[in-house]
Design a protein around this motif. Structure first.
Motif, PDB file in Angstrom:
ATOM      1  N   UNK A 179       0.845  -1.196   0.000  1.00 50.26           N
ATOM      2  CA  UNK A 179       0.000   0.000   0.000  1.00 50.26           C
ATOM      3  C   UNK A 179       0.878   1.242   0.000  1.00 50.26           C
ATOM      4  N   UNK A 180       0.612   2.129  -0.964  1.00 50.34           N
ATOM      5  CA  UNK A 180       1.406   3.338  -1.143  1.00 50.34           C
ATOM      6  C   UNK A 180       0.524   4.562  -0.894  1.00 50.34           C
ATOM      7  N   UNK A 181       0.982   5.455  -0.015  1.00 47.30           N
ATOM      8  CA  UNK A 181       0.212   6.650   0.325  1.00 47.30           C
ATOM      9  C   UNK A 181      -0.014   7.519  -0.913  1.00 47.30           C
ATOM     10  N   UNK A 182       0.995   7.616  -1.770  1.00 44.71           N
ATOM     11  CA  UNK A 182       0.871   8.432  -2.980  1.00 44.71           C
ATOM     12  C   UNK A 182      -0.224   7.886  -3.892  1.00 44.71           C
ATOM     13  N   UNK A 183      -0.342   6.555  -3.997  1.00 43.63           N
ATOM     14  CA  UNK A 183      -1.393   5.965  -4.827  1.00 43.63           C
ATOM     15  C   UNK A 183      -2.768   6.224  -4.238  1.00 43.63           C
ATOM     16  N   UNK A 184      -2.879   6.159  -2.912  1.00 45.65           N
ATOM     17  CA  UNK A 184      -4.155   6.447  -2.258  1.00 45.65           C
ATOM     18  C   UNK A 184      -4.575   7.895  -2.522  1.00 45.65           C
ATOM     19  N   UNK A 185      -3.623   8.817  -2.427  1.00 49.53           N
ATOM     20  CA  UNK A 185      -3.912  10.226  -2.722  1.00 49.53           C
ATOM     21  C   UNK A 185      -4.321  10.409  -4.181  1.00 49.53           C
ATOM     22  N   UNK A 186      -3.649   9.690  -5.090  1.00 48.76           N
ATOM     23  CA  UNK A 186      -3.994   9.761  -6.516  1.00 48.76           C
ATOM     24  C   UNK A 186      -5.422   9.281  -6.762  1.00 48.76           C
ATOM     25  N   UNK A 187      -5.812   8.196  -6.096  1.00 47.90           N
ATOM     26  CA  UNK A 187      -7.176   7.674  -6.244  1.00 47.90           C
ATOM     27  C   UNK A 187      -8.195   8.703  -5.761  1.00 47.90           C
ATOM     28  N   UNK A 188      -7.909   9.329  -4.617  1.00 45.44           N
ATOM     29  CA  UNK A 188      -8.834  10.321  -4.059  1.00 45.44           C
ATOM     30  C   UNK A 188      -9.001  11.503  -5.014  1.00 45.44           C
ATOM     31  N   UNK A 189      -7.896  12.005  -5.545  1.00 48.46           N
ATOM     32  CA  UNK A 189      -7.959  13.131  -6.485  1.00 48.46           C
ATOM     33  C   UNK A 189      -8.693  12.721  -7.765  1.00 48.46           C
ATOM     34  N   UNK A 190      -8.441  11.509  -8.248  1.00 51.91           N
ATOM     35  CA  UNK A 190      -9.111  11.027  -9.457  1.00 51.91           C
ATOM     36  C   UNK A 190     -10.621  10.984  -9.275  1.00 51.91           C
ATOM     37  N   UNK A 191     -11.057  10.461  -8.134  1.00 51.84           N
ATOM     38  CA  UNK A 191     -12.494  10.368  -7.870  1.00 51.84           C
ATOM     39  C   UNK A 191     -13.107  11.762  -7.750  1.00 51.84           C
ATOM     40  N   UNK A 192     -12.397  12.692  -7.112  1.00 52.23           N
ATOM     41  CA  UNK A 192     -12.908  14.055  -6.979  1.00 52.23           C
ATOM     42  C   UNK A 192     -13.068  14.719  -8.346  1.00 52.23           C
ATOM     43  N   UNK A 193     -12.107  14.540  -9.223  1.00 52.22           N
ATOM     44  CA  UNK A 193     -12.186  15.142 -10.560  1.00 52.22           C
ATOM     45  C   UNK A 193     -13.362  14.564 -11.337  1.00 52.22           C
ATOM     46  N   UNK A 194     -13.490  13.227 -11.299  1.00 52.22           N
ATOM     47  CA  UNK A 194     -14.602  12.601 -12.018  1.00 52.22           C
ATOM     48  C   UNK A 194     -15.945  12.984 -11.405  1.00 52.22           C
ATOM     49  N   UNK A 195     -15.988  13.097 -10.085  1.00 49.72           N
ATOM     50  CA  UNK A 195     -17.215  13.518  -9.428  1.00 49.72           C
ATOM     51  C   UNK A 195     -17.607  14.927  -9.805  1.00 49.72           C
ATOM     52  N   UNK A 196     -16.618  15.800  -9.937  1.00 47.55           N
ATOM     53  CA  UNK A 196     -16.906  17.182 -10.351  1.00 47.55           C
ATOM     54  C   UNK A 196     -17.455  17.223 -11.772  1.00 47.55           C
ATOM     55  N   UNK A 197     -16.838  16.440 -12.669  1.00 50.55           N
ATOM     56  CA  UNK A 197     -17.313  16.422 -14.057  1.00 50.55           C
ATOM     57  C   UNK A 197     -18.726  15.854 -14.149  1.00 50.55           C
TER      58      UNK A 197
END
Length: 421
Positions: free
Chosen positions: A386-404
């Motif tokens: 488990x990588x903290x950077x990957x978890x942060x990337x997933x969170x940002x990805x979901x936020x961007x898609x949720x905004x769109x």
């Protein structure tokens, strides 16, 4: 300046007001129960997608870490080769200085080339790697010994350590009585057309052990011998090497040592770290990881379309509230923010739940081992990191898609209001 501050405060109050109403709409009971169900399905779809992203990225990290640990038992911290040509002399002043660097723990000379191996009636081409005595200390070769022990010279006979694939092809094991004969073309003699066999330099060696890196490029191609044997086989003098392999002292940063050695040796030599030594392999793994990431992102984007349906139905359900807000002086921007925040909050709830579940599952797999591979594999448990950077990337990805996903139905409010005017 005061006007700018007042404008900023007004915007912040507007955002706070929009957020409070959006939060109330999200968690309050709607007049139509279907809206609650669709909102729950939207958050659930986002949660499953976020969980899948965390798990997939963690699995790729696990395999990369596993393979890196395998290579680290054989590959040095730094490997020096010449840019042009195959061999070079290591008795120059630059290499004398290199031996004395405070960052270098072990300095290993290497002579490596291809040869033909023959054992009784079996033969195969292989890579013969001659190493100096410090090789055993430089690598963790003892940890990957499959049979026998690591010994290249016993005081009387030259010995060799074979990769598991080479040993299997030749049908030989540790401490077999008959020797392996290695054949290499003579560099210092012309080809004898009448006696072609005399154009090769044969050298016997007895097998002392078999290693298994669990990587085909090593196990199925390599034979380790002493550097004196390799120089004799390939007809090189005592100062000729094809590579220099280095192990750094504990605590030394590889990048810093690499820059220092490059500066010392100049542009005539390549100085590669472990990643660069297996650059093509790790690049393929990175490409596979990000392709999997993009595929799941596409699935997550489809799941986010539920937010469009949920917000569209909520906008219809709250028509009276929208009209009331307009009568109270709310403009399109304020109303747009309310529903944009709600759509985003659905994504945030789904992201947080999915990331939490995915992280918990991956941590349990990493430290407990829920999914087993069995005893026939390299590791017993499915590798996960488990990588903290990957978890942060997933969170940002979901936020961007949720905004769109939330932005499209919110535009409808503005258009509809314009038509009503």
């Amino acid at each position: 300046m005061s006007e700018n501050n007042s404008t900023l405060q007004e915007n912040l109050r507007g955002l706070s007001f929009s957020f409070r109403i959006a939060r109330r709409y999200l968690f309050s009971k709607k007049s139509h129960n279907a809206i609650n169900i669709i909102s729950g399905i939207s958050a659930g779809g986002v949660a499953i997608g976020a969980m899948a992203l965390v798990c997939v990225l963690s699995v790729f990290n696990g395999f990369e870490s596993l393979i890196t640990s395998m290579f680290s038992a054989f590959d040095p911290d730094l490997k020096i080769t010449v840019v042009d040509g195959k061999t070079f002399q290591d008795n120059t002043s630059e290499f004398q200085k290199l031996r004395k660097l405070n960052t270098v723990a072990y300095y290993t000379e290497v002579v490596e080339d291809n040869a033909l191996l023959r054992y009784k009636n079996k033969q195969m081409p292989a890579t013969v790697k001659g190493v100096s005595e410090s090789f055993e200390k430089m690598t963790r070769i003892d940890s990957i010994m499959y049979d026998g022990n690591f010994q290249l010279y016993d005081g009387a006979f030259q010995r060799s350590v074979l990769g598991a694939g080479v040993a299997g092809t030749l049908g030989v094991g540790a401490h077999f009585i008959d020797p392996i004969i290695a054949y290499a073309p003579r560099r210092t003699a012309k080809v004898n057309l009448l006696r072609p066999d005399e154009s090769f330099n044969p050298r016997p060696t007895f097998v002392s052990g078999v290693f298994a890196v669990k990587q085909a490029q090593y196990d199925e191609h390599y034979m380790l011998v002493s550097i004196d044997y390799a120089r004799d086989l390939f007809e090189y003098d005592k100062n000729t090497v094809s590579a220099i392999e280095l192990k750094l002292k504990p605590g030394v940063k590889v990048d810093d040592a690499q820059k220092e050695i490059r500066k010392l040796l100049g542009e005539k030599y390549n100085v590669k770290n472990r990643y660069e030594q297996q650059e093509s392999f790790f690049k393929i793994m990175k490409i596979e990881k990000w392709i999997a990431y993009l595929i799941i992102c596409f699935i997550l984007l489809i799941a986010s379309f539920n937010i469009i349906g949920s917000l569209s139905m909520l906008i219809i359900d709250k028509r009276e509230d929208i009209q009331t807000l307009r009568n109270l002086g709310a403009d399109n921007l304020l109303i747009k923010r309310i529903f944009l925040f709600e759509g985003w909050m659905i994504s945030v709830v789904g992201a947080l739940v999915g990331i939490m579940l995915g992280t918990i599952f991956c941590l349990l797999q990493e430290y407990v081992g829920i999914i087993k591979l069995g005893s026939n594999y390299v590791v017993e448990n499915y590798p996960v990191v488990t990588n903290v950077a990957d978890v942060a990337l997933v969170f940002v990805t979901v936020l961007v898609m949720g905004f769109l996903a939330a932005w499209y139905p919110v535009r409808y409010i503005k258009v509809r209001h314009h038509l009503n005017d």
